[in-house]
Design a protein around this motif. Structure first.
Motif, PDB file in Angstrom:
ATOM      1  N   PHE A  49     -21.322  15.985  39.885  1.00 18.84           N
ATOM      2  CA  PHE A  49     -21.385  14.603  40.350  1.00 18.84           C
ATOM      3  C   PHE A  49     -19.985  14.121  40.738  1.00 18.84           C
ATOM      4  O   PHE A  49     -19.806  13.470  41.769  1.00 18.84           O
ATOM      5  N   GLY A  50     -18.990  14.461  39.938  1.00 22.05           N
ATOM      6  CA  GLY A  50     -17.605  14.072  40.228  1.00 22.05           C
ATOM      7  C   GLY A  50     -17.123  14.627  41.553  1.00 22.05           C
ATOM      8  O   GLY A  50     -16.447  13.928  42.315  1.00 22.05           O
ATOM      9  N   VAL A  66     -30.859   7.403  41.982  1.00 17.30           N
ATOM     10  CA  VAL A  66     -31.390   8.079  40.798  1.00 17.30           C
ATOM     11  C   VAL A  66     -32.011   7.073  39.826  1.00 17.30           C
ATOM     12  O   VAL A  66     -32.927   7.415  39.077  1.00 17.30           O
ATOM     13  N   SER A  67     -31.570   5.834  39.897  1.00 14.95           N
ATOM     14  CA  SER A  67     -32.120   4.811  38.994  1.00 14.95           C
ATOM     15  C   SER A  67     -33.626   4.644  39.166  1.00 14.95           C
ATOM     16  O   SER A  67     -34.312   4.225  38.232  1.00 14.95           O
ATOM     17  N   GLN A  99     -28.688  -2.083  34.286  1.00 22.65           N
ATOM     18  CA  GLN A  99     -27.929  -1.348  35.298  1.00 22.65           C
ATOM     19  C   GLN A  99     -27.903   0.118  34.876  1.00 22.65           C
ATOM     20  O   GLN A  99     -27.567   0.437  33.734  1.00 22.65           O
ATOM     21  N   PHE A 100     -28.264   0.990  35.802  1.00 16.96           N
ATOM     22  CA  PHE A 100     -28.275   2.425  35.554  1.00 16.96           C
ATOM     23  C   PHE A 100     -26.985   3.026  36.088  1.00 16.96           C
ATOM     24  O   PHE A 100     -26.491   2.624  37.144  1.00 16.96           O
ATOM     25  N   GLU A 101     -26.481   4.034  35.383  1.00 16.01           N
ATOM     26  CA  GLU A 101     -25.231   4.661  35.789  1.00 16.01           C
ATOM     27  C   GLU A 101     -25.268   6.153  35.467  1.00 16.01           C
ATOM     28  O   GLU A 101     -25.677   6.545  34.374  1.00 16.01           O
ATOM     29  N   ILE A 102     -24.858   6.956  36.426  1.00 14.67           N
ATOM     30  CA  ILE A 102     -24.663   8.384  36.165  1.00 14.67           C
ATOM     31  C   ILE A 102     -23.231   8.534  35.660  1.00 14.67           C
ATOM     32  O   ILE A 102     -22.285   8.113  36.327  1.00 14.67           O
ATOM     33  N   ILE A 103     -23.082   9.113  34.504  1.00 16.48           N
ATOM     34  CA  ILE A 103     -21.747   9.338  33.953  1.00 16.48           C
ATOM     35  C   ILE A 103     -21.232  10.702  34.401  1.00 16.48           C
ATOM     36  O   ILE A 103     -20.096  10.849  34.829  1.00 16.48           O
ATOM     37  N   TRP A 112     -24.850  19.261  31.336  1.00 16.75           N
ATOM     38  CA  TRP A 112     -23.769  18.343  31.710  1.00 16.75           C
ATOM     39  C   TRP A 112     -24.286  16.968  32.117  1.00 16.75           C
ATOM     40  O   TRP A 112     -23.511  16.035  32.279  1.00 16.75           O
ATOM     41  N   HIS A 113     -25.594  16.830  32.281  1.00 17.57           N
ATOM     42  CA  HIS A 113     -26.161  15.563  32.751  1.00 17.57           C
ATOM     43  C   HIS A 113     -26.046  14.494  31.664  1.00 17.57           C
ATOM     44  O   HIS A 113     -26.473  14.699  30.525  1.00 17.57           O
ATOM     45  N   GLN A 114     -25.449  13.373  32.019  1.00 20.91           N
ATOM     46  CA  GLN A 114     -25.309  12.247  31.105  1.00 20.91           C
ATOM     47  C   GLN A 114     -25.419  10.962  31.911  1.00 20.91           C
ATOM     48  O   GLN A 114     -24.761  10.817  32.949  1.00 20.91           O
ATOM     49  N   VAL A 115     -26.264  10.049  31.426  1.00 23.77           N
ATOM     50  CA  VAL A 115     -26.461   8.773  32.095  1.00 23.77           C
ATOM     51  C   VAL A 115     -26.331   7.642  31.076  1.00 23.77           C
ATOM     52  O   VAL A 115     -26.366   7.873  29.865  1.00 23.77           O
TER      53      VAL A 115
END
Length: 169
Positions: A49-50, A66-67, A99-103, A112-115
């Motif tokens: 994602f970065g 993605v939200s 509010q949704f956020e992909i970290i 590695w997926h973290q939201v």
């Protein structure tokens, strides 16, 4: 005179999450991330994602795109913030928006997926602080002097903060 506050609870969800609701959000947002990331990574040059954010114009839209995978799960909460309980062990904190956020995420490694889902409460009247607990009530209207008002006492758990504070005129 009581001050009006709005709280924000930041719920982190990742591969180590154990609650059923969290796992569903994790799985579905990861699948949606992989699907939506294809639009920003046609040559499959990037895997994280970065990297997408750094090298691909418009990849910041992935938070919003993605939200969609989380919205239905948020609606299942019935307007109550998860994980935040009053001193009697009950869910009490109503939210009016989120509010949704992909970290972080990786197209090839789900671990590695973290939201995060940030829940913003409806306004509350903050009456007092008792030790490490807040005494609040619904902020529908300031009660007249001498009136009894139902209150809620709760500890501030991790990831819950006062988002805004309004002093009466």
């Amino acid at each position: 005179m009581a001050r009006t506050i709005t709280l924000c609870y930041r719920k982190l969800i990742d591969a180590a999450s154990v609650r059923a609701w969290d796992k569903l959000v994790f799985e579905d947002t990861y699948a949606e991330f992989r699907l939506q990331a294809q639009n920003f990574n046609p040559g499959q040059q990037y895997r994280s994602f970065g990297q997408l954010l750094q090298h691909t114009p418009g990849a910041g839209q992935l938070h919003f795109l993605v939200s969609a995978a989380a919205r239905g799960y948020v609606q299942q909460l019935g307007g109550l913030v998860p994980d935040v309980l009053d001193s009697l062990g009950r869910h009490f904190l109503k939210f009016s928006q989120f509010q949704f956020e992909i970290i972080n995420s990786d197209l090839l490694d789900k671990s590695w997926h973290q939201v995060a889902v940030n829940f913003f409460s409806e306004p509350l009247l903050w009456h007092d602080t008792i030790g490490t607990a807040l005494l609040v009530s619904e902020a529908a209207a300031e009660p007249p002097a001498g009136a009894a008002v139902p209150t809620t006492l709760f500890q501030l758990p991790p990831f819950l903060s006062i988002h805004s504070l309004h002093y009466p005129a």
